[in-house]
Design a protein around this motif. Structure first.
Motif, PDB file in Angstrom:
ATOM      1  N   LEU A  49      34.196  39.443  53.880  1.00  0.00           N
ATOM      2  CA  LEU A  49      33.500  39.010  52.919  1.00  0.00           C
ATOM      3  C   LEU A  49      34.417  39.104  51.679  1.00  0.00           C
ATOM      4  CD1 LEU A  49      30.843  37.539  52.063  1.00  0.00           C
ATOM      5  CD2 LEU A  49      30.068  39.582  51.193  1.00  0.00           C
ATOM      6  N   SER A  50      35.008  40.270  51.294  1.00  0.00           N
ATOM      7  CA  SER A  50      35.937  40.315  50.265  1.00  0.00           C
ATOM      8  C   SER A  50      37.057  39.365  50.403  1.00  0.00           C
ATOM      9  CB  SER A  50      36.387  41.658  50.161  1.00  0.00           C
ATOM     10  OG  SER A  50      37.424  41.885  51.163  1.00  0.00           O
ATOM     11  N   PHE A  51      37.531  38.991  51.456  1.00  0.00           N
ATOM     12  CA  PHE A  51      38.771  37.878  51.480  1.00  0.00           C
ATOM     13  C   PHE A  51      38.154  36.602  51.223  1.00  0.00           C
ATOM     14  CE2 PHE A  51      40.771  41.445  53.735  1.00  0.00           C
ATOM     15  CZ  PHE A  51      42.157  41.352  53.333  1.00  0.00           C
ATOM     16  N   LEU A  52      36.893  36.402  51.923  1.00  0.00           N
ATOM     17  CA  LEU A  52      36.255  34.946  51.434  1.00  0.00           C
ATOM     18  C   LEU A  52      36.084  34.826  50.219  1.00  0.00           C
ATOM     19  CD1 LEU A  52      35.163  32.504  52.998  1.00  0.00           C
ATOM     20  CD2 LEU A  52      32.849  33.933  53.167  1.00  0.00           C
ATOM     21  N   LEU A  53      35.547  35.824  49.612  1.00  0.00           N
ATOM     22  CA  LEU A  53      35.249  35.590  48.059  1.00  0.00           C
ATOM     23  C   LEU A  53      36.146  35.494  47.079  1.00  0.00           C
ATOM     24  CD1 LEU A  53      31.879  37.818  47.564  1.00  0.00           C
ATOM     25  CD2 LEU A  53      31.865  35.511  47.854  1.00  0.00           C
ATOM     26  N   ILE A  54      37.397  35.998  47.516  1.00  0.00           N
ATOM     27  CA  ILE A  54      38.539  35.882  46.786  1.00  0.00           C
ATOM     28  C   ILE A  54      39.110  34.513  46.880  1.00  0.00           C
ATOM     29  CG2 ILE A  54      41.001  36.681  46.572  1.00  0.00           C
ATOM     30  CD1 ILE A  54      39.890  39.563  47.173  1.00  0.00           C
ATOM     31  N   THR A  63      39.886  31.661  44.164  1.00  0.00           N
ATOM     32  CA  THR A  63      41.104  30.915  44.244  1.00  0.00           C
ATOM     33  C   THR A  63      41.071  29.490  44.064  1.00  0.00           C
ATOM     34  OG1 THR A  63      42.073  32.780  45.146  1.00  0.00           O
ATOM     35  CG2 THR A  63      43.257  30.745  45.146  1.00  0.00           C
ATOM     36  N   LEU A  64      40.138  29.019  45.139  1.00  0.00           N
ATOM     37  CA  LEU A  64      39.968  27.561  45.316  1.00  0.00           C
ATOM     38  C   LEU A  64      39.260  26.797  43.954  1.00  0.00           C
ATOM     39  CD1 LEU A  64      38.992  27.102  49.068  1.00  0.00           C
ATOM     40  CD2 LEU A  64      41.240  26.914  47.766  1.00  0.00           C
ATOM     41  N   ARG A  65      38.397  27.563  43.399  1.00  0.00           N
ATOM     42  CA  ARG A  65      37.556  27.318  42.295  1.00  0.00           C
ATOM     43  C   ARG A  65      38.273  27.137  40.833  1.00  0.00           C
ATOM     44  NH1 ARG A  65      31.472  29.357  42.299  1.00  0.00           N
ATOM     45  NH2 ARG A  65      31.745  27.908  40.408  1.00  0.00           N
ATOM     46  N   ARG A 115      42.528  45.163  44.811  1.00  0.00           N
ATOM     47  CA  ARG A 115      44.094  44.764  44.932  1.00  0.00           C
ATOM     48  C   ARG A 115      44.262  43.231  44.686  1.00  0.00           C
ATOM     49  NH1 ARG A 115      44.496  41.993  49.684  1.00  0.00           N
ATOM     50  NH2 ARG A 115      46.670  42.561  50.106  1.00  0.00           N
ATOM     51  N   SER A 116      43.430  42.581  44.558  1.00  0.00           N
ATOM     52  CA  SER A 116      43.683  41.106  44.183  1.00  0.00           C
ATOM     53  C   SER A 116      43.536  40.821  42.822  1.00  0.00           C
ATOM     54  CB  SER A 116      42.745  40.186  44.950  1.00  0.00           C
ATOM     55  OG  SER A 116      41.445  40.340  44.328  1.00  0.00           O
ATOM     56  N   VAL A 117      43.227  41.956  41.829  1.00  0.00           N
ATOM     57  CA  VAL A 117      43.166  41.460  40.338  1.00  0.00           C
ATOM     58  C   VAL A 117      44.672  41.873  39.742  1.00  0.00           C
ATOM     59  CG1 VAL A 117      42.383  42.449  38.377  1.00  0.00           C
ATOM     60  CG2 VAL A 117      40.818  42.435  40.317  1.00  0.00           C
ATOM     61  N   ARG A 118      45.225  40.786  39.217  1.00  0.00           N
ATOM     62  CA  ARG A 118      46.430  40.844  38.309  1.00  0.00           C
ATOM     63  C   ARG A 118      46.138  40.520  36.939  1.00  0.00           C
ATOM     64  NH1 ARG A 118      47.262  37.120  42.775  1.00  0.00           N
ATOM     65  NH2 ARG A 118      47.172  35.546  41.275  1.00  0.00           N
ATOM     66  N   PHE A 153      44.947  37.060  37.091  1.00  0.00           N
ATOM     67  CA  PHE A 153      43.880  36.341  37.839  1.00  0.00           C
ATOM     68  C   PHE A 153      42.714  37.667  38.145  1.00  0.00           C
ATOM     69  CE2 PHE A 153      42.035  36.342  42.178  1.00  0.00           C
ATOM     70  CZ  PHE A 153      41.393  34.823  42.320  1.00  0.00           C
ATOM     71  N   VAL A 154      41.465  37.234  37.978  1.00  0.00           N
ATOM     72  CA  VAL A 154      40.489  38.120  38.016  1.00  0.00           C
ATOM     73  C   VAL A 154      39.517  37.180  39.112  1.00  0.00           C
ATOM     74  CG1 VAL A 154      38.551  39.173  36.909  1.00  0.00           C
ATOM     75  CG2 VAL A 154      40.642  39.209  35.799  1.00  0.00           C
ATOM     76  N   PRO A 155      39.072  37.687  40.277  1.00  0.00           N
ATOM     77  CA  PRO A 155      38.081  37.088  41.295  1.00  0.00           C
ATOM     78  C   PRO A 155      36.646  37.349  40.353  1.00  0.00           C
ATOM     79  CG  PRO A 155      39.002  39.081  41.982  1.00  0.00           C
ATOM     80  CD  PRO A 155      39.616  38.876  41.003  1.00  0.00           C
TER      81      PRO A 155
END
Length: 219
Positions: free
Chosen positions: A35-40, A44-46, A131-134, A141-143
């Motif tokens: 779910l974490s990969f899916l929401l990230i 990204t797509l939105r 780990r995806s927050v840059r 990038f902030v999911p």
């Protein structure tokens, strides 16, 4: 014969796996990571992750997202280790009075497995989102959607913690243990008597048996 034996072994293995303490938490962890990969990916797509987007439904930046996720992850693993350590100590004391069945009931209890899975799944979910927050210049990038769902998981974990305290306090009471033993005993008796008529219906007299001899002896 070999096929039926293999199927029986598969069902027995599945029953042991399904009743183990780690199976349900492991499934919940896998779902949380996926779910974490899916929401990230959805963020990204939105293109919701841009910190300068005025239409984003969350306005915190990279540092705020890191702080929120770090606090949630740290608190989840701390609460899980503390609560289950205290619980095992309480169950050990209760097993000295009521017998070792208390520990077995705790390990097989689905509610306890879900509680442990909730804490660990929330912890790993926050780590993978973190780990995806840059926050680098030109590549921030902030999911927001993923971080917001992490907050929802934290609130759900608090509710699960309250339920767990009530559940474990109720499960070690002597009347609860006796009621569970009574249900297991009734289920075993029902299963036994359900099998007996089938065995009797399939029974055949041995070859050469003369029923008239039996009537002759009884008259």
């Amino acid at each position: 014969m070999v096929t039926s034996f293999s199927i029986t072994r598969v069902f027995a293995f599945w029953d042991r796996l399904n009743s183990s303490f780690w199976f349900v938490p492991a499934l919940m962890v896998v779902v949380a990571v996926a779910l974490s990969f899916l929401l990230i990916e959805v963020d990204t797509l939105r293109d919701v992750g841009r910190t300068d987007d005025a239409n984003a439904f969350y306005t915190f930046g990279p540092e705020g997202a890191r702080s929120i996720l770090s606090v949630i992850a740290t608190s989840m693993i701390t609460v899980a280790s503390l609560i289950f350590s205290i619980t095992m100590l309480s169950l050990q004391l209760a097993s000295l009075q009521f017998g070792p069945r208390v520990l077995d009931n705790f390990m097989r209890d689905r509610s306890n497995q879900i509680v442990l899975g909730t804490f660990i799944a929330t912890f790993l979910y926050c780590l993978f989102v973190l780990r995806s927050v840059r926050g680098m210049e030109g590549a921030s990038f902030v999911p927001h959607l993923a971080v917001g769902f992490g907050v929802v998981l934290a609130a759900a974990s608090v509710a699960v913690l309250i339920y767990f305290i009530h559940h474990i306090a109720t499960s070690i009471r002597i009347e609860t243990l006796l009621a569970k033993l009574a249900r297991e005993g009734c289920a075993a008796v029902d299963c036994l008597f359900d099998e007996r008529p089938e065995q009797g219906a399939g029974y055949q007299m041995p070859d050469g048996f003369d029923a008239s001899e039996l009537w002759g002896h009884t008259t």
